[in-house]
Design an enzyme around this catalytic site. Structure first.
Site, PDB file in Angstrom:
ATOM      1  CB  ALA A   1      -0.945   0.011   1.198  1.00 35.47           C
ATOM      2  CG  ASP A   2       3.936   2.234   2.847  1.00 31.03           C
ATOM      3  OD1 ASP A   2       2.911   2.833   3.214  1.00 31.03           O
ATOM      4  OD2 ASP A   2       4.746   1.743   3.642  1.00 31.03           O
ATOM      5  CG  HIS A   3       5.629  -0.048  -3.436  1.00 31.99           C
ATOM      6  ND1 HIS A   3       6.804   0.549  -3.788  1.00 31.99           N
ATOM      7  CD2 HIS A   3       5.974  -1.170  -2.764  1.00 31.99           C
ATOM      8  CE1 HIS A   3       7.827  -0.187  -3.351  1.00 31.99           C
ATOM      9  NE2 HIS A   3       7.345  -1.235  -2.722  1.00 31.99           N
TER      10      HIS A   3
END
Lengths: 394, 415
Positions: A161-163
């Site tokens: 999700a950070d990407h």
């Protein structure tokens, strides 16, 4: 060679992955990214000397600045005046408490584009929730849905999700750049990492909204496409697997040909895509009998030759030696003053006229203080010394 | 649920002319693989013309379908990935179809190509041919393995892309095989990279006046979003393996609750967590001093998990999240999509948007903006196009084809 974003200056107040991944994309493609850190939060120089830091902060300048001092905040404002974009991923009230919120900063720099990234967004009852990638994946449905039917939820085990948030953040910033080029106007972007992740689960959400269904994990099956065979199949060797996907009669015929048309392929229960889907457990078993006697790479190559989508379930070592990635110069080698030779993944954005340029690995803590404060801001040497001694440039 | 609380003024009354990408025209030959890329641009105001083969895109045959009725106009995945676009049908395999693509390319800023390496070149619609009619054109290609390299011709699908990209190997239980991430993520992520590359090319065009080719390999995009995998390999020689729901650095794990599942962090605010367990008599030996050392907890994570699991089973997931978050713990309920739809946070922020489907006589609730821009409205301006919905408007209205020519094209099966 100038990058697609050369001439754009970015002030980067982010840490960990989502923000740094976003600003690395901008830096790889020519923006001048100034990463702002503080010894107070970084601890010491060792903070910048991990592979993780060096990889996600490639191509950025590094400065130190202590925002807990009023003079530090003043310096930040001066930096904003010479920047086009500001990216931050503090929890929603932090920038405000420093007087560095968008309303204040647009007075310094009316054309400023400010990207605020947070787990939940800047508004709403959960705006102060503390979130990392795994938190966001759980809240968005990704964790529940990645797993095998009938078993406990697995999720991804890494901060995907950070990407996704980084990608969506960059996209929004570049749209704002386009708008600014047309109108001269800057703006503020409120990016909720959870909403960014939800936007990649749209089909499932529509299924829920339109059909009142609560989608379930699908494992390696493809119920919407009736893929059969469709899965990852065990191959020869320890923990080796190959993914195979067959969606129609033509691909099935190619698949049978690659296997040398063994007698089971003509069984009635495998005679159409619908039948194969219905009997996929049986089919998987016979397919795996075939794959398990072969190397994963051999399975992939013989199926691909015949016209069937297949691919080795690649681990880190496979990726590092992947001939396709190598042929396309995907890996980037850069010398780091302390870490020595570093290797990292390049930008997947191939631009024919303005390709990504890789100048250096992540900066050491405060490595570019002199360039930024003296050359860009024009502070006299003595003033820099005073601010350093006073713990402002710190 | 209210309208989206905005940073500045309300965007509800904004015309499309104030959207960020107003004035950008995209010719979408992206097919299924690039559909989401063009949707991202369209929802930010770009004028996207989706070109489908006569009879409609193959993606229209992919479910789930509205009311589970397979129908090319009722595919929910097609609906989601094609909002805000206009649509025409065109057989680009035929010379007259190619001529129309060229005419449209003359008016476009971007051509999105999902046809596979070499296909458009074979039809004399490659970058060189197109830039002869429009030197400023950006050609964005989204393909399985990229336009170059020994495997550029390889076939793929989501499960193959996730496998080759390194995502699948690290997902799954220790006692089963690898598991593919949910939701056909590889193509979606490649589409976001593709949209970013497209906007980078448009920015460069403002400086140079020239377009360029954007080459997006779905494979590389999948590799590019695997966080720790390559870093640990290059720096520590580690080949990361799957370990159930346990995060790669052992920092998070999913635990069972009375009513579902909760994600807990295993390392932050340790004293607070132990105190909380202890207040319920559930801390067992975790009160001992040795467990305060994060390295000990990391090494003996199995025991920490066992004690925590005994405790979480007695609680509801939401209660653990709420109380944990109040103590600054990054805990979360493991939501199903139904939970997501009912999430107070998303509802309060007006995340979901109603999209009218006049043909169905009603509207449906879609996931909304991935980002909130204060000045330039993001919106689903219109539901996905019907098959050939804008043939007349675009081919007659914009390219000036006559009714007779349209009739001929239909007869020849070109539109």
């Amino acid at each position: 060679m100038p990058g697609a974003l050369s001439g754009v200056r970015v002030l980067d107040f982010t840490a960990v992955l989502a923000g740094p991944f976003a600003t690395r994309m901008l830096a790889d493609h020519g923006a001048e990214v100034i990463k702002v850190q503080s010894r107070l939060t970084a601890g010491g120089p060792a903070h910048n000397l991990t592979g993780y830091f060096a990889a996600w902060n490639r191509n950025k300048l590094g400065i130190t600045l202590n925002l807990s001092k009023p003079e530090g905040v003043q310096l930040a404002r001066r930096l904003v005046r010479i920047s086009d974009i500001l990216v931050e991923n503090f929890s929603p009230r932090v920038m405000e408490n420093w007087g560095l919120d968008y309303a204040a900063l647009r007075k310094e720099r009316p054309e400023l584009i400010m990207l605020s990234m947070s787990g939940m967004g800047r508004t709403g009852p959960w705006r102060d929730y503390f979130a990392f990638g795994p938190t966001v994946q759980a809240l968005s449905g990704m964790t529940y849905l990645t797993g095998s039917p009938g078993r406990a939820p697995l999720g991804l085990g890494y901060s995907y999700a950070d990407h996704v948030a980084g990608l969506m953040g960059v996209l929004a910033v570049l749209a704002a750049v386009e708008h600014r080029q047309r109108t001269g106007e800057g703006q503020h972007i409120d990016l909720s990492e959870t909403e960014a992740m939800c936007s990649l689960l749209g089909t499932g959400m529509l299924d829920s909204a339109c059909n009142g269904r609560d989608p379930a994990p699908e494992g390696n099956s493809s119920p919407q496409r009736l893929g059969a065979p469709h899965g990852v199949y065990r191959c020869r060797g320890e923990d080796r697997w190959c993914a195979i996907a067959v969606f129609n009669d033509q691909e099935w015929d190619a698949f049978c040909q690659a296997l040398g048309r063994p007698s089971w392929t003509v069984r009635a229960e495998f005679s159409s895509q619908g039948q194969r889907w219905k009997h996929s457990a049986q089919l998987d078993a016979v397919v795996e009998e075939w794959t398990s006697q072969r190397d994963a790479r051999e399975v992939m190559e013989s199926l691909q030759r015949a016209g069937v989508a297949a691919g080795v379930v690649q681990n880190a070592s496979d990726l590092a030696g992947d001939p396709q990635l190598k042929a396309r110069d995907f890996f980037v080698e850069l010398e780091h003053p302390v870490l020595g030779r570093t290797v990292s993944d390049g930008s997947p954005i191939g631009l024919s006229e303005t390709p990504a340029v890789y100048r250096r690995a992540g900066p050491e803590l405060g490595q570019d203080n002199d360039y930024v404060y003296r050359s860009l801001l024009g502070l006299p040497e003595a003033e820099i010394e005073r601010l350093t001694a006073a713990g402002v440039i710190f | 649920m209210g309208s989206r609380p905005l940073l500045g003024e309300s965007t509800m009354s904004f015309p499309r002319s104030q959207a960020a990408l107003h004035g950008v025209r995209v010719l979408d030959l992206g097919g299924e693989k690039g559909a989401f890329c063009a949707k991202l641009l369209a929802d930010m105001g770009a004028d996207v013309i989706k070109v489908e083969p006569p009879g409609g895109d193959r993606a229209r045959r992919v479910g789930p379908f509205l009311s589970d009725l397979p129908d090319p106009e009722k595919s929910l995945s097609f609906w989601y990935n094609n909002t805000s676009k206009r649509g025409i049908t065109l057989d680009i395999g035929k010379p007259r179809g190619q001529g129309i693509v060229k005419s449209l390319a003359r008016t476009a800023d971007v051509l999105l190509d999902g046809c596979g390496p070499g296909y458009l070149e074979g039809l004399s619609l490659g970058y060189e041919a197109l830039t002869r009619v429009n030197p400023g054109l950006t050609l964005t290609s989204i393909s399985n393995f990229g336009r170059t390299g020994p495997r550029r011709g390889y076939l793929s699908s989501d499960i193959v892309a996730a496998a080759m990209g390194g995502q699948t190997y690290i997902c799954g239980d220790t006692d089963t095989g690898p598991v593919t991430p949910y939701g056909e993520q590889a193509c979606l992520v490649a589409s976001v990279f593709g949209a970013i590359g497209t906007l980078m090319a448009l920015r460069h065009r403002r400086v140079s006046g020239r377009g360029q080719q954007v080459d997006i390999s779905i494979h590389e995009c999948a590799v590019g979003v695997t966080e720790h995998v390559l870093i640990r390999h290059f720096y520590d020689g580690v080949v990361a393996r799957r370990q159930g729901s346990l995060h790669w650095d052992n920092a998070f794990r999913v635990f069972p609750c009375r009513d579902g599942w909760v994600l807990l962090s295993l390392f932050g605010e340790w004293d607070t967590v132990v105190e909380w367990l202890d207040s319920e008599g559930m801390a067992a030996d975790l009160k001992e001093e040795r467990w305060r050392d994060p390295e000990v907890r990391r090494m003996e994570v199995e025991h920490v998990i066992e004690v925590l699991e005994g405790w979480t089973r007695r609680h509801r997931a939401a209660e653990l999240m709420e109380q944990g978050q109040a103590m600054h713990l990054p805990w979360a309920v493991v939501h199903t999509l139904r939970d997501v739809k009912g999430s107070t946070q998303l509802l309060e922020r007006g995340f979901f948007v109603e999209v009218a489907h006049p043909g169905e006589g009603r509207s449906f609730s879609y996931p909304g903006a991935p980002y909130v821009l204060s000045r330039t409205p993001w919106r689903i301006w219109k539901r996905a196009p019907l098959i050939g919905e804008h043939n007349e408007g675009i081919l007659m209205g914009e390219l000036g084809l006559t009714a007779k020519e349209m009739g001929d094209l239909a007869e020849e099966g070109i539109i």
